[in-house]
Design an enzyme around this catalytic site. Structure first.
Site, PDB file in Angstrom:
ATOM      1  N   ARG A   9       0.740  -1.188   0.137  1.00 33.74           N
ATOM      2  CA  ARG A   9      -0.051   0.002  -0.016  1.00 33.74           C
ATOM      3  C   ARG A   9       0.958   1.202   0.018  1.00 33.74           C
ATOM      4  NH1 ARG A   9      -2.497   3.101   4.788  1.00 33.74           N
ATOM      5  NH2 ARG A   9      -3.766   4.371   3.461  1.00 33.74           N
ATOM      6  N   HIS A  56      -2.946  11.055   1.137  1.00 33.07           N
ATOM      7  CA  HIS A  56      -2.543  10.715   2.375  1.00 33.07           C
ATOM      8  C   HIS A  56      -2.040  12.027   2.790  1.00 33.07           C
ATOM      9  CE1 HIS A  56      -1.173   7.263   5.232  1.00 33.07           C
ATOM     10  NE2 HIS A  56      -0.682   8.400   5.750  1.00 33.07           N
ATOM     11  N   ASN A  70      -7.194   1.444   9.702  1.00 38.57           N
ATOM     12  CA  ASN A  70      -6.094   1.699  10.431  1.00 38.57           C
ATOM     13  C   ASN A  70      -5.977   1.774  12.010  1.00 38.57           C
ATOM     14  OD1 ASN A  70      -5.290   2.440   7.709  1.00 38.57           O
ATOM     15  ND2 ASN A  70      -4.560   4.629   8.268  1.00 38.57           N
ATOM     16  N   TYR A 112      -4.472   1.139  15.706  1.00 40.03           N
ATOM     17  CA  TYR A 112      -3.089   1.209  16.506  1.00 40.03           C
ATOM     18  C   TYR A 112      -3.332   0.726  17.871  1.00 40.03           C
ATOM     19  CZ  TYR A 112      -0.627   2.962  12.345  1.00 40.03           C
ATOM     20  OH  TYR A 112      -0.221   3.102  11.133  1.00 40.03           O
TER      21      TYR A 112
HETATM   22  C1  BG6 Z   1      -1.543   6.897  10.766  1.00 35.24           C
HETATM   23  C2  BG6 Z   1      -1.024   7.379   9.646  1.00 35.24           C
HETATM   24  O1  BG6 Z   1      -1.990   7.921  11.569  1.00 35.24           O
HETATM   25  O2  BG6 Z   1      -0.499   6.446  11.701  1.00 35.24           O
HETATM   26  C3  BG6 Z   1       0.587   7.243   9.034  1.00 35.24           C
HETATM   27  O3  BG6 Z   1      -1.852   7.026   8.481  1.00 35.24           O
HETATM   28  C4  BG6 Z   1       1.210   7.438  10.506  1.00 35.24           C
HETATM   29  O4  BG6 Z   1       0.713   8.050   8.195  1.00 35.24           O
HETATM   30  C5  BG6 Z   1       0.659   6.294  11.441  1.00 35.24           C
HETATM   31  O5  BG6 Z   1       2.708   7.139  10.194  1.00 35.24           O
HETATM   32  C6  BG6 Z   1       1.728   6.297  12.859  1.00 35.24           C
HETATM   33  O6  BG6 Z   1       1.395   7.646  13.420  1.00 35.24           O
HETATM   34  P1  BG6 Z   1       2.715   8.268  13.784  1.00 35.24           P
HETATM   35  O7  BG6 Z   1       2.216   9.556  14.480  1.00 35.24           O
HETATM   36  O8  BG6 Z   1       3.507   7.264  14.977  1.00 35.24           O
HETATM   37  O9  BG6 Z   1       3.765   8.634  12.580  1.00 35.24           O
END
Ligand code: BG6
Length: 477
Positions: A80, A124, A299, A301
């Site tokens: 991607r 993006h 996405n 995290y």
């Molecule tokens: C997302 C984005 O917010 O998370 C990425 O789509 C980004 O571009 C990633 O790098 C991780 O966030 P960060 O702030 O740790 O770089």
């Protein structure tokens, strides 16, 4: 639900990795590229970690062949990446820049030559600076036609080669930073303007999805949403309500608009009462319903845990951009919710909760509410990595993170979720927008810091681990 045995992953499962143009390409003014809002913003004092910027980034623009060769060596099934709008239209519209298109064509052809499925992100965050200056970018409805022209240019050029497309990447996260926190360009802090710009972004998203149907009839398109599922801090009804508020304001506001073409009721009523609701013109909601996605890009995290926040309470706060653990304050909207620590979860050095079960919950919530296929378009761990003697990077912590999240994907599949693929963030190390080069995500280490470096590529331990995982179809974890 606890399972005795996990089902095998489908044979065409897209084991991938991801990146974004500004974070990897560099070559910020090469071959006719125009400036993006990030090219200017990062040069303003105090905006990014130690003033880091993407002028060179990890120089992927000039090292594309080497990077794709590493993907092929790893056995990656999908990559991607995002296209930089100002490489294609240097001033946002008008004359197309053939050199820009040629770069992405070469990247796509190189991927296909190695049987790697391209997943193309249309946007993006690197808006052409010219459009920001001319009419304020996402704050003006003129952007809808300009964005459509740019997207159709890519559809026409790559329809035969690219099947998977992402429309807007993390509209929720990007615009919250841009118009509420003031931490992304154009660095505004105004909730009314935020909701207005965000509404226009929904319209643009729907318009390009509608156009996609004509130009790429066999492709699939959807936005990538930054989904941080909300948890209540306790079973106190006050906390439950705070959690409901947070889920509605921070997640369903986007997801319902994308997939149902409407805004969630309580949040809309609240914003109307406060004079912050976006202006919805006749035809707007009809357009949203005509431009719903084929799948949702996720996405993921971390999860966020919420508690009650009285009127006059905690306001919105900036994130940790230093990697100094424990420095993230509680953040919230008075009268609605505020974040609370989750005592059951470990965190990264940037205070992001590590919660693989949260990913399973995320996938289940989305799948059952919207009934759409899902693709993990980003998931990964940003950490300090250490280059050791003999060119070794022992990122065991990253392997642990990824392994537990891959298991969560398998569990979600077992739960009935249709999951098309899993793109780890990121393939090589990248520039983390506000956190500089020290917050690393890649399977491939890039020797550089905030000031520069050799840009040499070195495979981390996680590179070998992921390679083996892919070869065993997810069995050898
Ligand atoms: C997302 C984005 O917010 O998370 C990425 O789509 C980004 O571009 C990633 O790098 C991780 O966030 P960060 O702030 O740790 O770089």
């Amino acid at each position: 639900m606890h399972h005795h045995k996990l089902k095998d992953l489908p044979h065409d499962f897209l084991w991938g990795a991801a990146s974004a143009a500004y974070q990897v390409e560099g070559a910020w003014d090469a071959d006719g590229k125009g400036p993006s809002v990030w090219d200017l913003f990062t040069k303003l004092p105090g905006k990014t970690f130690e003033g880091s910027n993407g002028d060179v980034a990890v120089d992927h623009y000039h090292r594309m062949a080497e990077d794709v060769a590493l993907m092929a060596e790893m056995g990656l099934k999908a990559y991607r990446f995002s296209v930089s709008w100002p490489r294609i239209y240097p001033t946002g519209r008008g004359e197309v820049n053939e050199a820009g298109l040629a770069f992405y064509e070469k990247l796509i052809d190189t991927l296909l030559a190695h049987q790697i499925e391209p997943v193309l992100t249309l946007y993006h965050w690197d808006l052409p600076q010219a459009l920001q200056e001319e009419y304020g970018g996402w704050e003006d409805r003129r952007i809808i036609a300009d964005f459509e022209l740019y997207c159709v240019t890519l559809y026409q050029r790559f329809a035969g080669k690219v099947k998977y497309w992402v429309s807007l990447n993390e509209q929720n996260y990007n615009l919250t930073n841009a118009y509420q926190l003031g931490t992304h360009p154009p660095a505004v802090q105004d909730r009314k303007r935020f909701f207005a710009a965000n509404h226009i972004a929904f319209l643009a998203n729907a318009r390009v999805i509608k156009a996609f149907r004509q130009h790429v009839p066999n492709g699939l398109i959807g936005p990538s949403f930054a989904y941080s599922p909300a948890y209540p801090a306790s079973c106190d009804p006050k906390d439950m309500l705070a959690y409901e508020n947070a889920e509605e304001f921070n997640n369903l506001w986007w997801l319902d608009a994308y997939c149902f073409g409407r805004y969630p009721q309580a949040a809309l009523a609240y914003l109307r009462e406060n004079g912050e609701a976006p202006e919805i013109l006749p035809g707007d909601l009809a357009l949203l319903r005509e431009g719903t996605p084929d799948y949702i890009g996720v996405n993921y995290y971390y999860t966020l845990t919420y508690t009650d926040n009285p009127l006059g309470g905690q306001t919105l706060q900036r994130i940790n951009t230093t990697g100094k653990k424990g420095t993230t304050p509680s953040s919230g909207i008075p009268g609605l919710y505020k974040t609370a620590p989750n005592p059951h979860l470990e965190t990264s050095n940037w205070d992001w909760a590590i919660d693989p079960t949260g990913m399973r919950i995320a996938l289940r919530r989305l799948s059952s509410r919207y009934g759409l296929p899902l693709m993990i378009t980003e998931n990964g761990l940003g950490e300090f990595d250490k280059l050791e003697a003999g060119d070794k990077i022992n990122d065991e912590y990253r392997i642990d993170y990824l392994r537990s999240h891959v298991v969560a994907c398998q569990e979600a599949l077992q739960d009935g979720v249709e999951l098309l693929g899993y793109c780890a963030w990121s393939f090589t190390d990248i520039l983390s927008w506000l956190n500089g080069y020290q917050k690393r995500y890649g399977f491939v280490y890039v020797e550089r810091d905030e000031r520069g470096g050799s840009l040499r590529r070195i495979k981390k331990a996680s590179f070998h681990w992921y390679s083996q995982l892919i070869a065993s179809q997810g069995k050898q974890r």
